[in-house]
Every structure is written in structure tokens, then in C-alpha cells.
Design a protein around this motif. Structure first.
Motif, PDB file in Angstrom:
ATOM      1  N   SER A 548       0.816  -1.207   0.000  1.00 15.02           N
ATOM      2  CA  SER A 548       0.000   0.000   0.000  1.00 15.02           C
ATOM      3  C   SER A 548       0.853   1.262   0.000  1.00 15.02           C
ATOM      4  CB  SER A 548      -0.928  -0.018   1.221  1.00 15.02           C
ATOM      5  OG  SER A 548      -1.622   1.188   1.354  1.00 15.02           O
ATOM      6  N   HIS A 549       1.939   1.272   0.789  1.00 15.48           N
ATOM      7  CA  HIS A 549       2.733   2.490   0.969  1.00 15.48           C
ATOM      8  C   HIS A 549       3.611   2.788  -0.249  1.00 15.48           C
ATOM      9  CE1 HIS A 549       4.172   5.659   3.631  1.00 15.48           C
ATOM     10  NE2 HIS A 549       5.399   5.424   3.186  1.00 15.48           N
ATOM     11  N   TYR A 550       4.163   1.739  -0.848  1.00 14.92           N
ATOM     12  CA  TYR A 550       5.123   1.963  -1.935  1.00 14.92           C
ATOM     13  C   TYR A 550       4.458   1.949  -3.321  1.00 14.92           C
ATOM     14  CZ  TYR A 550       9.163   1.740   1.157  1.00 14.92           C
ATOM     15  OH  TYR A 550      10.099   2.014   2.111  1.00 14.92           O
ATOM     16  N   GLY A 551       3.247   1.416  -3.408  1.00 19.55           N
ATOM     17  CA  GLY A 551       2.544   1.454  -4.677  1.00 19.55           C
ATOM     18  C   GLY A 551       2.796   0.275  -5.585  1.00 19.55           C
ATOM     19  N   TYR A 552       3.675  -0.638  -5.237  1.00 27.32           N
ATOM     20  CA  TYR A 552       3.934  -1.824  -6.048  1.00 27.32           C
ATOM     21  C   TYR A 552       2.951  -2.922  -5.666  1.00 27.32           C
ATOM     22  CZ  TYR A 552       8.495   0.312  -7.109  1.00 27.32           C
ATOM     23  OH  TYR A 552       9.496   1.146  -7.522  1.00 27.32           O
ATOM     24  N   SER A 553       2.614  -3.784  -6.632  1.00 28.98           N
ATOM     25  CA  SER A 553       1.821  -4.970  -6.311  1.00 28.98           C
ATOM     26  C   SER A 553       2.725  -6.024  -5.691  1.00 28.98           C
ATOM     27  CB  SER A 553       1.162  -5.527  -7.581  1.00 28.98           C
ATOM     28  OG  SER A 553       2.167  -6.042  -8.459  1.00 28.98           O
ATOM     29  N   GLN A 554       2.108  -7.048  -5.097  1.00 33.39           N
ATOM     30  CA  GLN A 554       2.905  -8.119  -4.499  1.00 33.39           C
ATOM     31  C   GLN A 554       3.768  -8.808  -5.554  1.00 33.39           C
ATOM     32  OE1 GLN A 554       0.857 -11.584  -2.963  1.00 33.39           O
ATOM     33  NE2 GLN A 554       2.240 -11.688  -1.201  1.00 33.39           N
ATOM     34  N   LYS A 555       3.201  -9.044  -6.735  1.00 32.82           N
ATOM     35  CA  LYS A 555       3.951  -9.695  -7.813  1.00 32.82           C
ATOM     36  C   LYS A 555       5.151  -8.848  -8.216  1.00 32.82           C
ATOM     37  CE  LYS A 555       3.339 -11.708 -12.419  1.00 32.82           C
ATOM     38  NZ  LYS A 555       2.380 -11.959 -13.514  1.00 32.82           N
ATOM     39  N   GLU A 556       4.944  -7.514  -8.296  1.00 29.74           N
ATOM     40  CA  GLU A 556       6.058  -6.620  -8.664  1.00 29.74           C
ATOM     41  C   GLU A 556       7.136  -6.637  -7.592  1.00 29.74           C
ATOM     42  OE1 GLU A 556       3.893  -3.153 -11.339  1.00 29.74           O
ATOM     43  OE2 GLU A 556       3.639  -3.140  -9.142  1.00 29.74           O
ATOM     44  N   PHE A 557       6.700  -6.596  -6.330  1.00 29.65           N
ATOM     45  CA  PHE A 557       7.674  -6.630  -5.232  1.00 29.65           C
ATOM     46  C   PHE A 557       8.536  -7.893  -5.299  1.00 29.65           C
ATOM     47  CE2 PHE A 557       6.050  -3.297  -2.228  1.00 29.65           C
ATOM     48  CZ  PHE A 557       7.298  -2.802  -1.874  1.00 29.65           C
ATOM     49  N   LEU A 558       7.897  -9.055  -5.513  1.00 32.52           N
ATOM     50  CA  LEU A 558       8.621 -10.325  -5.473  1.00 32.52           C
ATOM     51  C   LEU A 558       9.501 -10.532  -6.705  1.00 32.52           C
ATOM     52  CD1 LEU A 558       5.873 -12.689  -4.009  1.00 32.52           C
ATOM     53  CD2 LEU A 558       7.703 -11.465  -2.816  1.00 32.52           C
ATOM     54  N   SER A 559       9.373  -9.666  -7.703  1.00 35.53           N
ATOM     55  CA  SER A 559      10.272  -9.741  -8.862  1.00 35.53           C
ATOM     56  C   SER A 559      11.398  -8.711  -8.768  1.00 35.53           C
ATOM     57  CB  SER A 559       9.465  -9.512 -10.148  1.00 35.53           C
ATOM     58  OG  SER A 559       8.948  -8.183 -10.185  1.00 35.53           O
ATOM     59  N   MET A 560      11.410  -7.917  -7.682  1.00 33.25           N
ATOM     60  CA  MET A 560      12.392  -6.843  -7.525  1.00 33.25           C
ATOM     61  C   MET A 560      13.529  -7.271  -6.595  1.00 33.25           C
ATOM     62  SD  MET A 560       9.632  -3.758  -6.969  1.00 33.25           S
ATOM     63  CE  MET A 560      10.867  -2.601  -6.384  1.00 33.25           C
ATOM     64  N   LYS A 561      14.597  -6.473  -6.661  1.00 31.72           N
ATOM     65  CA  LYS A 561      15.690  -6.594  -5.704  1.00 31.72           C
ATOM     66  C   LYS A 561      15.725  -5.333  -4.850  1.00 31.72           C
ATOM     67  CE  LYS A 561      18.674  -9.750  -8.245  1.00 31.72           C
ATOM     68  NZ  LYS A 561      20.067 -10.066  -8.618  1.00 31.72           N
ATOM     69  N   MET A 562      16.430  -5.405  -3.726  1.00 35.55           N
ATOM     70  CA  MET A 562      16.490  -4.265  -2.823  1.00 35.55           C
ATOM     71  C   MET A 562      17.105  -3.043  -3.500  1.00 35.55           C
ATOM     72  SD  MET A 562      15.020  -4.694   0.008  1.00 35.55           S
ATOM     73  CE  MET A 562      15.673  -3.235   0.780  1.00 35.55           C
ATOM     74  N   THR A 563      17.962  -3.253  -4.478  1.00 34.85           N
ATOM     75  CA  THR A 563      18.595  -2.118  -5.172  1.00 34.85           C
ATOM     76  C   THR A 563      17.582  -1.307  -5.956  1.00 34.85           C
ATOM     77  OG1 THR A 563      19.146  -3.678  -6.930  1.00 34.85           O
ATOM     78  CG2 THR A 563      20.857  -3.200  -5.322  1.00 34.85           C
TER      79      THR A 563
END
Length: 859
Positions: A548-563
Motif C-alpha cells: 500500500s505504501h510503496y505502490g507496487y503490487s505483491q507480484k512486482e515486489f517479489l520480482s524486484m531486488k532491494m537495489t
């Protein structure tokens, strides 16, 4: 015609006969000869010794009626008769082992060789006989010993192997084959390297040289199953007297896994330790106590006479007490050994006997970081063991010393043997145990599983199972039990052992519950949370608040890296910091993050390193502090402006005081001086004889003198000219003199150097703080002495005012700061320094002001 005796021939014959007789007499073996009728014709002294008949008693008797046992006499008679008729026999000139009879009728084993001798027309048979009773006893003992050896190693649950000094397998037990997946024939003759992890073998080769030199080696090694997976073992290797190498390897793979659970339950472990009746403590490599239970604290203090707690360095205590066995035990543990010995106490208030066990503490890399010590009261066990050792053999001692349960039952399920621990845990007496069947102790839910495991033992030779055992009182205990097929007293039996895994099961349950709580807290947390892999920085879990805070979906988050969440300018710093491990929960500071819409926010990060589904990960909680930081910046700016205004007002105030002091001193002082001169002139010119007029003029002169002094004092207090003309030191000295006159308080002034240079920006502020401090002493302290110190330390000017008055409670007075103290603190702060008050009731007060001798440039 009569034959004339040939004397030389007769003499030689007699010599030969005499020599033969002497040889027979001296022979170690008994020599017995019979003629072709079976009658004994020669009986040597050794035969007399072996069989008990004298030569006189036995010569002329049949061999069959004397030394041949009854059961063999018919066979002997038939065989002998057949040889005489046919000349054929299979037993002549061969080394035979049979039994014979002595004079008393005792049957005993002998070794003999029968040789036929032809003398003229007559046939004789000579037997060379040796009593092999002692050899047979020795061989039987060796056979029994070998059977016991084979039974011992085959019943052992540990993997046992014997190799030569080149590592070639010579012997292995069933547990070794079972643990590593090989058949015995696949390993015998092969090198040990086929079951050792190649990488570890390269890093730590087998030190056959140490074994040959007589050293025992205890190592934790990674070994390979036939199917390729790694088994972690603890190996104890030593050289046998015959030059072969014995290795006993215990599978510690599950123990390694259990250690992780145990470490997670450290707090509960300490609670368990507190309730232990045994002494337990842990030391590091420097002999510092890092963990100890209450029982150990009490007993060690009674034993050593010195308190022992966490942090105690025990090496000097051990040396002082000359306790060489315990110091040697620690040294052996630090070399990787496990040490155990029994200790007898002399003190009446301590157990008579304790079993002291020393075990190494290993870190994650296998290094030894310290030692565990457990001292168990075995007084009762020792006393009973002394009685048991007189009545029971070695096997009973081994069985009863096992830490878990031991049992032996036949195929019908009837218990034959069990150890005391089994009886104690079950709560049944020995008589009751003897009446039970193999599955009587198993909970109804596990009976079928245990029955199948028992069948597997009698079919395949080995099985193991986890089951719940029910004691006589109804208590349920989780046990891991094993069974191996053995032959006991000519019956197929199951020999089994069991260890209590109730604590492990409880830990596993608590771990599952803990994971459920963690999941609940993670998902319902109102602040953004996620977990990322410390290996490749990929995000592996995220909660709804972060989505909710960052605006990404769960799927987008799990495809990202911390960088992906970091601005470019913070990336290098993040990569440098993220590699550092975190112990416990830790605040990682405030960082910049990017939201999906590109907005950069400031977040306060708390992190905790965890193992997430077997992956080294970091759990992160992010608190958006963007608005908070902006508010703090605005507040700091406001404070700065207020401080600048305050400083400006102080400067204006000092300027006004200086102007007023100058006006009072110059204008009013001059006018009073002129007035005094005129009054003096009038006094001299006035010739009145009226005494009252003269007295009035005298009073007027005194009043004028007092007014002049008051004007000078007021002017000096407003702004002492000494401060501008001669500096801070002179102004302080003058003010102290005036203060001593007015208050009667004794003054001491200590200055590092009389001409101490003090910048103009500082001397006014220091002087005003000094003035206000003395005013507080006069009003509140009830002091009789005041000491003032002015010095320079490390680039700072330090002013200290100390009194011997009544002091005050700083905690009670902390919320009641006066305007005077606040003013002094503010003046100190404007000079970039520190203001400190030290006081306590009845011990006076110290005011310390420290300011930089070179004021910072104001912005």
C-alpha cells in the motif's frame, strides 16, 4: 656250527638302542608304540606324565583298553584290523586331533602322528602324542572373544571400520553399510576416500602420520552416502596394537539440525538449567565463565572456596587449588577431545561422588570456542554400582550405563533384558517388566507403527521409529527407538535402544507456533515489512502495508531486488552496508527509498537476520519519517533564529549596561565630586559657632562619600571597567574581593596564568555566568567557602565555581530550573560550550562551564 658273536656290531647296536632310549625319554611329546596285535610295547616318561600310567602298569596291555575313549574303541579296532589285512589306512603319517583317556578316566584333547615301523618280520606302530588341552582352552577363549567382538561391533549403532595405514578397508560393521548405503563386499579392499567428501579431503587430509605416531584423532567430517548426499559424522580414530586403524563414526547430521533449534530456545534452556540438580557451566577459551546454573554456583563456591559466576576467570582458581585434573581436562577439550571422569569429594556438604563430563563448544565452522562442563551427582549410582560390579558381568555394566533405554526381547515379544533406565522411566518394577510384551509400553496410536518396525527387524535386520511411550503413571514420552537383530542364547532376538526426544518435539512444536505468530505479526503490521535474500538481495516476502505504501503490487515486489528501492546516490553505500551481518534486531539508520511513482521518501530501517525457508535472509521494517524529519528541520531553524535573537538581545543589553555604567560614572560621579568639593569649601569658610550646623555639615560630607561609593559600585556591577581595561582575570578578582566583603564568605581564586588571553566574545559571557553563580551561592547555598578556578584544557576555557554549602537533589530540582540557571545555560550554548551543575544534599554544588577558546564563526 655255532655262530660267533660279532662284538663290534653288538656294541654299536647297544649304543643305538641306548641313544634311542635317551631320545624317547627326553622327548617333549609322549611316544607310544604298539605291535600288530595292538599291545603297547613302548611307553615313554612323557606318556606317563600325560596319561598317568607308569610304564610297568601299561606295557603289555591293549591300546584300545587304556587310552582310547569308549566311543571310539570299536572304530579303532575295525580300522586297525583292516590295515593289518589290506595295508591301507588314511590316518598314518598325518597330524591328527582326537581325544584320549588318562588313568582317571578323564577325556582330554591330544594332537598325534602315527608312523608305521617295520622291524624284521614284525610291524610296529609308533604314535607321537602331545596334550593340547591348554591350547584348546586358549583357542576357545579366542573364539569366544572373537564372537564377542563381532557381536559388539555388529550391535553398535555407530559406524565402525578397520583399515590399514593406507586407508584400505579391512573390516566394517553392519551399521557402517546401513549408514552409507554400501554392501560390505563393495568396500572391503577399497580405499576409504570413496566415502569421504572430496573437498574436505583436500582441505583436511587424513593424518595417518599422527596415528602411526600414537595419537588419537577426533574429528567432525563430511562423508558421502553411496547415493551422493553428504552425511556429517563425528569420527574417533586410533591405531590398534597390531598396526591396523580403528575408526568409529557417529552420524551427527540430525544433531547439527537440532542445534539450530536448541540455539533458538536458549532462553528456555537457561530456565531448564536453573532447575537442574546437576552442576552445569560453560567457559570460553580464556577460562572465563560465560554460562552457569545456580547449582554449579553453590557447589563450586563450596568446593573451591571462591564465588564463581558469569564473568569469573577460573584459571587462577584452578592453579591456586592445584586442581591439575580439571585443568588437563579443559586443555584436552580445547584440542577437540571429550573427557569424562568420576570425582570423589571430601566435603560433607557436597555429593560424595560426581560424574564430571567435559565437552567442546563448537562454532558454526567447527572451531572450538569453549567447553561445557556437567557435574552429575552419582553418589547413589556409585554406591549401587560397587555392589553390582561384584555380581554382574561387564555387559550388565555397559547396559546400565547407557543414557537412554535398552531392551532385548524375543520373536514372541517377551522381554529378556532391559536396563535400569527403562524400568525407571516406565515406572514398573523388574517383576512387572518381565510380564510385559514388546508393545505394551506404546501408545495405542503408535502400536501398529511399532509392530511393523519390529517385523522389519526380524526380516531385514534393522529398523528405527519414533513413537510415544506411556509410563505406568500415564505420562507420555516421545522416544526415538532402534532395533537390531541379534542371536542371544541361540534365539533370534531384537536388541534395541531408545533416546528421549520429548524436549526436541516440544521445541519443534514451539518453533511452529513461533512461526505462526511471526506470520501473523508480519501480515498485520501497519508498517511496511519485507524479507530479502542476503545472497542476491531479491525480495522474497512482503506485507500489505508495504504494498500500500510503496505502490507496487505483491507480484512486482517479489520480482524486484532491494537495489530497485534505492536512489542512485545511495546505492554504493547500501551495497557496502548490507554485507555486514546483524546480531539481533538493530536500527540501521535512516535511508532514502523510491516509491513506484518516483517519490523519494526518508525511512527509518530496523533489520534482523533470519533463516527464511532455508535461505539466509534479512527481515526489514520501514518507518516513513519524511514528514517527521521535515518538521525537525523547521524546528531546528526556528530554534536557531530564536537563539540569534537572544544573542542579539544580550549584546544590546550589555551595550546598554555599558552606556548606563559610563553615564553614571562620568556624569553623576563628576557632579557628586563637585558637590563634595563645594560642601567641603563651605565647611571651611563657615565660622558659625553653632555646633548643630557643624554636625549637619559633617553628616552631609559622609552622605556624599557614601553616595560616591554607591555610584562607583553600581557602575562596576553594571559593567566593570576592569573587564574592558584589564581583562577577565582582573574583573573576577575584583568582584571576588567585593563579594567577600559583603557576604563574609571566604574566597579562593585559582588561575592557570594571570594573563590568560580570553577573546572579547567570551569574557563578557563568562563574567556574567560567574556573577550569577556567586549570586546563587549568596542567596541559597549557606556556604562558608567558595573556590573559583579558571583554566585552559584541550583548546577550551574552563570556569569552575565550587561551594561547600548545603547542595540540593538534582532529580527533584530538575523540573524547577530558575531563570538564572536557564540564562547561564543559554549563554554557554551561545558560546558553543557546555554548562554542568553537580550537586547532592549536604555535599555542596559545583558549576562547570567549558567553552572553546576560539569561538566558532557564526552563520
Amino acid at each position: 656250527m655255532p655262530t660267533t658273536p660279532n662284538k663290534p656290531t653288538d656294541t654299536a647296536l647297544r649304543q643305538i638302542e641306548e641313544t634311542t632310549r635317551l631320545i624317547m625319554k627326553a622327548a617333549l611329546d609322549a611316544i607310544v608304540c604298539i605291535d600288530d596285535t595292538g599291545v603297547i610295547t613302548i611307553w615313554t616318561p612323557q606318556a606317563e606324565k600325560i596319561f598317568g600310567w607308569s610304564e610297568k602298569e601299561i606295557l603289555g596291555k591293549l591300546l584300545t583298553d587304556t587310552i582310547i575313549p569308549n566311543q571310539y574303541r570299536d572304530a579303532h579296532t575295525k580300522g586297525f584290523s583292516n590295515y593289518i589285512k589290506t595295508g591301507k589306512a588314511n590316518l598314518l603319517n598325518k597330524l591328527l586331533e582326537i581325544t584320549a583317556l588318562d588313568k582317571t578316566g578323564r577325556e582330554f584333547p591330544v594332537e598325534l602322528t602315527i608312523t608305521p615301523i617295520q622291524q624284521g618280520d614284525q610291524q610296529f606302530f609308533c604314535a607321537f602324542i602331545r596334550d593340547i588341552t591348554e591350547r584348546k582352552i586358549a583357542e576357545e577363549a579366542i573364539r569366544i572373544s572373537e564372537l564377542r567382538y563381532r557381536s559388539l561391533i555388529e550391535q553398535a549403532s555407530d559406524a565402525i571400520m578397520i583399515t590399514d595405514t593406507q586407508g584400505t578397508f579391512l573390516d566394517i560393521n553392519t551399521s557402517f553399510c546401513r549408514n552409507f548405503g554400501y554392501e560390505k563386499e563393495e568396500l572391503i579392499g577399497n580405499n576409504i576416500s570413496i566415502v569421504i567428501d572430496a573437498q574436505q579431503l583436500n582441505n583436511e587430509p587424513i593424518r595417518f602420520d599422527l596415528l602411526i605416531a600414537g595419537q588419537n584423532i577426533v574429528r567432525e567430517r563430511k562423508m558421502l552416502h553411496k547415493n551422493g548426499y553428504v552425511i556429517e559424522v563425528e569420527a574417533n580414530v586410533k591405531m590398534l596394537p597390531d598396526g591396523r586403524i580403528l575408526a568409529i563414526a557417529r552420524d551427527i547430521t540430525e544433531r547439527k539440525k537440532a542445534n539450530a533449534i536448541i540455539e533458538a530456545s536458549e532462553k528456555k534452556l537457561r530456565q531448564v538449567l536453573a532447575s537442574m540438580r546437576d552442576n552445569f557451566y560453560v567457559i570460553d577459551r580464556d577460562y572465563n565463565v560465560i554460562l552457569i546454573n545456580e547449582m554449579a554456583e553453590k557447589n563450586l563456591e563450596r568446593s573451591w572456596g571462591v564465588p564463581v559466576k558469569v564473568g569469573t576467570h577460573i584459571l587462577p582458581i584452578i592453579k591456586n587449588k592445584k586442581d591439575e585434573p580439571i585443568q588437563e581436562s579443559f586443555e584436552r577439550v580445547f584440542r577437540g577431545e571429550r573427557v569424562e571422569y568420576e570425582l570423589r569429594h571430601q566435603q560433607k556438604d557436597l555429593p560424595a561422588w560426581v560424574l564430571v563430563s567435559f565437552m567442546p563448544v563448537n562454532d558454526e565452522k567447527g572451531g572450538i570456542t569453549g567447553a561445557y562442563v556437567i557435574a552429575q551427582d552419582i553418589t547413589e549410582r556409585k554406591e549401587s554400582a560397587e555392589l553390582v560390579l561384584k555380581e554382574r558381568d561387564l555387559s550388565d555394566s555397559i547396559i546400565n550405563s547407557l543414557p537412554g533405554i535398552f531392551y532385548l526381547f524375543d520373536e514372541a515379544g517377551n522381554y529378556i533384558r532391559w536396563n535400569k533406565n527403562f524400568a525407571s522411566i516406565s515406572g514398573y518394577s523388574d517383576d512387572e517388566m518381565a510380564k510385559h510384551r514388546s508393545t505394551d509400553y506404546v501408545s495405542p496410536a503408535d502400536k501398529e507403527k511399532v509392530r511393523q518396525a519390529i517385523e522389519k527387524v526380524f526380516k531385514e535386520g534393522y529398523s528405527s521409529v519414533e513413537a510415544v511411550l506411556v509410563t505406568k503413571s500415564g505420562t507420555e514420552l516421545h522416544y526415538y527407538v532402534t532395533g537390531i537383530l541379534v542371536n542371544y542364547e541361540d534365539k533370534r532376538c531384537l536388541l534395541g535402544t531408545g533416546i528421549d526426544i520429548s524436549a526436541l518435539k516440544k521445541a519443534e512444536k514451539e518453533l511452529r507456533e513461533s512461526e505462526q505468530k511471526y506470520k501473523l505479526l508480519f501480515e498485520s503490521n501497519p508498517l511496511p515489512m519485507w524479507a530479502f535474500s542476503r545472497t542476491d538481495l531479491s525480495i522474497i516476502d512482503v506485507n500489505d502495508a508495504a504494498i500500500s505504501h510503496y505502490g507496487y503490487s505483491q507480484k512486482e515486489f517479489l520480482s524486484m531486488k532491494m537495489t530497485n528501492l534505492r536512489p542512485a546516490e545511495d546505492l554504493a553505500s547500501f551495497l557496502d552496508r548490507v554485507a555486514d551481518p546483524i546480531v539481533g534486531n538493530r536500527n540501521l539508520g535512516v535511508w532514502k527509498h523510491k516509491k513506484k511513482d518516483g517519490t523519494v521518501i526518508m525511512v527509518e530501517i530496523n533489520g534482523h537476520d533470519i533463516i527464511y525457508n532455508g535461505i539466509p535472509a534479512r527481515l526489514v521494517l520501514a518507518n516513513d519519517v519524511t514528514e517527521k524529519l521535515e518538521a525537525e528541520q523547521k524546528l531546528k531553524h526556528s530554534f536557531k533564529e530564536i537563539r540569534m535573537l537572544t544573542e542579539h538581545l544580550q549584546q544590546i543589553r550589555e551595550q546598554e549596561r555599558t552606556n548606563i555604567a559610563r553615564e553614571i560614572h562620568d556624569e553623576l560621579g563628576q557632579q557628586l565630586t563637585v558637590l563634595k568639593m563645594d560642601a567641603s569649601w563651605l565647611t571651611k569658610k563657615l565660622s558659625s559657632s553653632d555646633e548643630s550646623i557643624r554636625e549637619k555639615l559633617k553628616d552631609l560630607m559622609q552622605l556624599l562619600d557614601g553616595t560616591v561609593r554607591s555610584v562607583r559600585r553600581i557602575s562596576a556591577e553594571l559593567r566593570p571597567s576592569l573587564l574592558d581595561d584589564l581583562g577577565l582575570v582582573a574583573a573576577i578578582e575584583w568582584h571576588l574581593q567585593e563579594f567577600e566583603k559583603r557576604s563574609g564568605i571566604l574566597i579562593q581564586f585559582q588561575v592557570e596564568e594571570p594573563d590568560m588571553p580570553v577573546p572579547d566574545e567570551l569574557k563578557t559571557g563568562l563574567y556574567r555566568i560567574f556573577q550569577e553563580s556567586l549570586t546563587n551561592v549568596a542567596r541559597h547555598a549557606n556556604a562558608t567557602e567558595v573556590t573559583v578556578i579558571l583554566a585552559s584544557h584541550g583548546g577550551n576555557i574552563v570556569l569552575s565555581i565550587e561551594d561547600n554549602g548545603g547542595g540540593f537533589d538534582r532529580l527533584k530540582a530538575s523540573g524547577k530550573k530558575t531563570l538564572g540557571i536557564l540564562g547561564m545555560e543559554e549563554r554557554t550554548s551561545m558560546m558553543g560550550g557546555n554548562y554542568k551543575i553537580t550537586s547532592s544534599p549536604g555535599k555542596g554544588t559545583i558549576v562547570t562551564v567549558s567553552v572553546p577558546s576560539s569561538p566558532a564563526e557564526k552563520i
